[in-house]
Design a protein around this motif. Structure first.
Motif, mmCIF file in Angstrom:
data_model
loop_
_atom_site.group_PDB
_atom_site.id
_atom_site.type_symbol
_atom_site.label_atom_id
_atom_site.label_comp_id
_atom_site.label_asym_id
_atom_site.label_seq_id
_atom_site.Cartn_x
_atom_site.Cartn_y
_atom_site.Cartn_z
ATOM 1 N N LYS A 213 0.835 -1.205 0.000
ATOM 2 C CA LYS A 213 0.000 0.000 0.000
ATOM 3 C C LYS A 213 0.868 1.253 0.000
ATOM 4 N N PHE A 218 -1.128 -1.392 -4.253
ATOM 5 C CA PHE A 218 -2.274 -2.155 -3.758
ATOM 6 C C PHE A 218 -3.534 -1.951 -4.588
ATOM 7 N N GLU A 219 -3.679 -0.816 -5.226
ATOM 8 C CA GLU A 219 -4.940 -0.474 -5.889
ATOM 9 C C GLU A 219 -5.359 -1.514 -6.926
ATOM 10 N N SER A 316 -7.342 -6.739 -4.442
ATOM 11 C CA SER A 316 -7.874 -5.400 -4.189
ATOM 12 C C SER A 316 -9.184 -5.251 -4.951
ATOM 13 N N THR A 336 -10.803 -4.438 3.238
ATOM 14 C CA THR A 336 -9.838 -3.415 2.810
ATOM 15 C C THR A 336 -8.413 -3.739 3.230
ATOM 16 N N TYR A 337 -8.246 -4.785 4.024
ATOM 17 C CA TYR A 337 -6.938 -5.207 4.533
ATOM 18 C C TYR A 337 -6.278 -4.126 5.385
#
Length: 355
Positions: A213, A218-219, A316, A336-337
Motif C-alpha cells: 500500500k 495495492f490499488e 484489491s 480493505t486489509y
C-alpha cells in the motif's frame, strides 16, 4: 525520413502486441523457406534488441507466422547472459521478436516482447529485499506486471514498458492517469508447524500488504502468498516426485470432500526420507537448492498441488472490478486489509506430507 522510421517502429510494435494477445487458434507457424536469408532476419532483430536493451541476445527458431492473413517473421529471443545459468532452462526469461514481411523479400519494422520480461524482472528486484525482510530468505517471487496509461475518460491502455521503477514513480506522482496492475506470487519454502507460527505468518502477510500500500501497489493487486513444504529442497525430491506422478491415486476424504491422493505408504516414505535428508542440509544448501527451481514451475501443477501447505490470496477491489467483476461479493467490497482479520490462511487439501 523521420516518418518512415516512426511508421516502421509502429508496425513492429503492433506485430509484437498481436503476438502477445492473439489466441493460438488464429495463428500458424512454418519454417523459414521463402527464400529470405535467415541471417538477414537474425541480424535485424539482434540490432534492434541491442539498441533497445543494451545487451546481446540469442535469436533462434526463426520462422514465418501468420495472423489474419498477414505474414511476419518470428524468432525466440533470450539474453546471452543467462547461458550457463539456471535461467537458461526457464521459459520465464524467454520471449519473442518479430519482423514485418514485405514484398520482394524486404524486411519491415521489428517488434519484441522482451520488455514484459524486463518489467517482471525489475519488479522482482525492487520487491525482493522487503519480501525477505518480512518473510525470511527462503522466498521466491513470480510477478506479472502491466503498466497502463489513461487514454480516455474510462479507458486505460496497456503500454509495453521495461523500467518498473520509472513506471512506479509515474503511478505514484499521477495515479489518476497511470496505473500498475500487479499479479504477485510469493513462495515461502518453510512449512507452518503450529497455530502460533500460523498467526505469526498472518501478521507477516498483513505487514507485507501495508508495505505494498505504501508503495502504491495495492490499488490493482492480485497477491498470492504460498507456503511450500521445504522438503521439496531435499536431494531425493525429484525421485519421489516421479514416483508420485506414476502412482495409482486413491480416494481420501479431507474436510468432508473426497479427493485423489497418492497412496499412503508412498506419502509416509517420502515424508520420512526427505525430512532425514533435510535435517542434514545447511541453510546455505537449502537456499542453493531453492534457487534452482524454475519460475515456470511456480504454478499449481508445477509445485503447489502436493507440496503447498497453506495459501493466502488477496485481491484489491480495483483488480476485482478490472478482471473479475462478475464474481465480486459483499465481503470483497468490505475487505480493505486495514486489519489483520482480513488475512486468511487456508490449508491445501492435497498437502501430501505426513508430519
Amino acid at each position: 525520413m523521420g516518418n518512415k522510421k516512426k511508421n516502421s517502429w509502429l508496425t513492429g510494435l503492433i506485430i509484437a502486441l498481436i503476438i502477445i494477445s492473439l489466441p493460438p487458434a488464429f495463428m500458424y507457424i512454418k519454417s523459414l523457406s521463402d527464400g529470405t536469408d535467415v541471417g538477414k532476419v537474425r541480424r535485424k532483430i539482434k540490432e534492434h534488441l541491442y539498441k533497445e536493451y543494451g545487451k546481446e541476445f540469442v535469436v533462434d527458431r526463426i520462422g514465418i507466422r501468420s495472423s489474419r492473413g498477414q505474414e511476419f517473421y518470428q524468432a525466440r529471443i533470450y539474453p546471452k547472459s543467462i547461458i550457463g545459468t539456471n535461467k537458461e532452462r526457464d521459459e520465464y526469461y524467454y520471449s519473442t521478436a518479430s519482423v514485418s514481411k514485405k514484398s520482394f523479400d524486404r524486411l519491415g519494422g521489428v517488434g519484441d516482447g522482451y520488455s514484459i520480461v524486463q518489467m517482471n524482472i525489475g519488479s522482482e528486484e525492487y520487491l525482493l529485499p522487503k519480501t525477505k525482510e518480512i518473510f525470511g530468505k527462503r522466498v521466491l517471487l513470480k510477478t506479472d506486471v502491466k503498466y497502463k496509461k489513461r487514454e480516455s475518460e474510462d479507458f486505460f491502455g496497456w503500454r509495453l514498458e521495461s523500467n518498473f521503477e520509472k513506471m512506479l514513480n509515474k503511478t505514484k506522482n499521477n495515479p489518476k492517469d497511470n496505473r500498475i496492475e500487479l499479479n504477485l506470487q510469493v513462495y515461502i519454502f518453510n512449512r507452518i508447524d503450529d497455530k502460533k507460527e500460523k498467526e505469526k505468518r498472518r501478521q507477516q502477510i498483513f505487514d507485507f500488504v501495508q508495505y505494498l500500500k505504501d508503495e502504491g501497489l495495492f490499488e490493482y493487486l492480485e497477491l498470492g502468498v504460498i507456503f511450500i513444504d521445504e522438503r521439496v529442497l531435499a536431494p531425493s525430491y525429484d525421485k519421489f516426485r516421479s514416483k508420485i506422478y506414476r502412482s495409482d491415486e486413491v480416494v481420501v476424504e479431507v474436510e468432508g470432500e473426497e479427493i485423489y491422493m497418492p497412496p499412503m505408504k508412498l506419502r509416509r516414505e517420502m515424508s520420512k526420507v526427505l525430512q532425514e535428508e533435510l535435517d542434514k542440509m545447511s541453510e546455505k544448501e537449502l537456499l542453493v537448492s531453492m534457487r534452482k527451481i524454475n519460475k515456470e514451475d511456480l504454478t499449481y501443477d508445477g509445485i503447489r498441488e502436493y507440496n503447498g501447505q497453506y495459501q493466502c490470496w488477496i485481491y484489491s477491489i480495483g483488480i476485482l472490478e478490472e478482471k473479475y467483476s462478475s464474481s465480486i461479493t459483499k465481503k470483497d467490497r468490505e475487505r480493505t486489509y486495514d486489519k489483520i482479520s482480513d488475512v486468511e490462511l487456508i490449508k491445501y487439501k492435497k498437502y501430501i506430507y505426513i508430519n
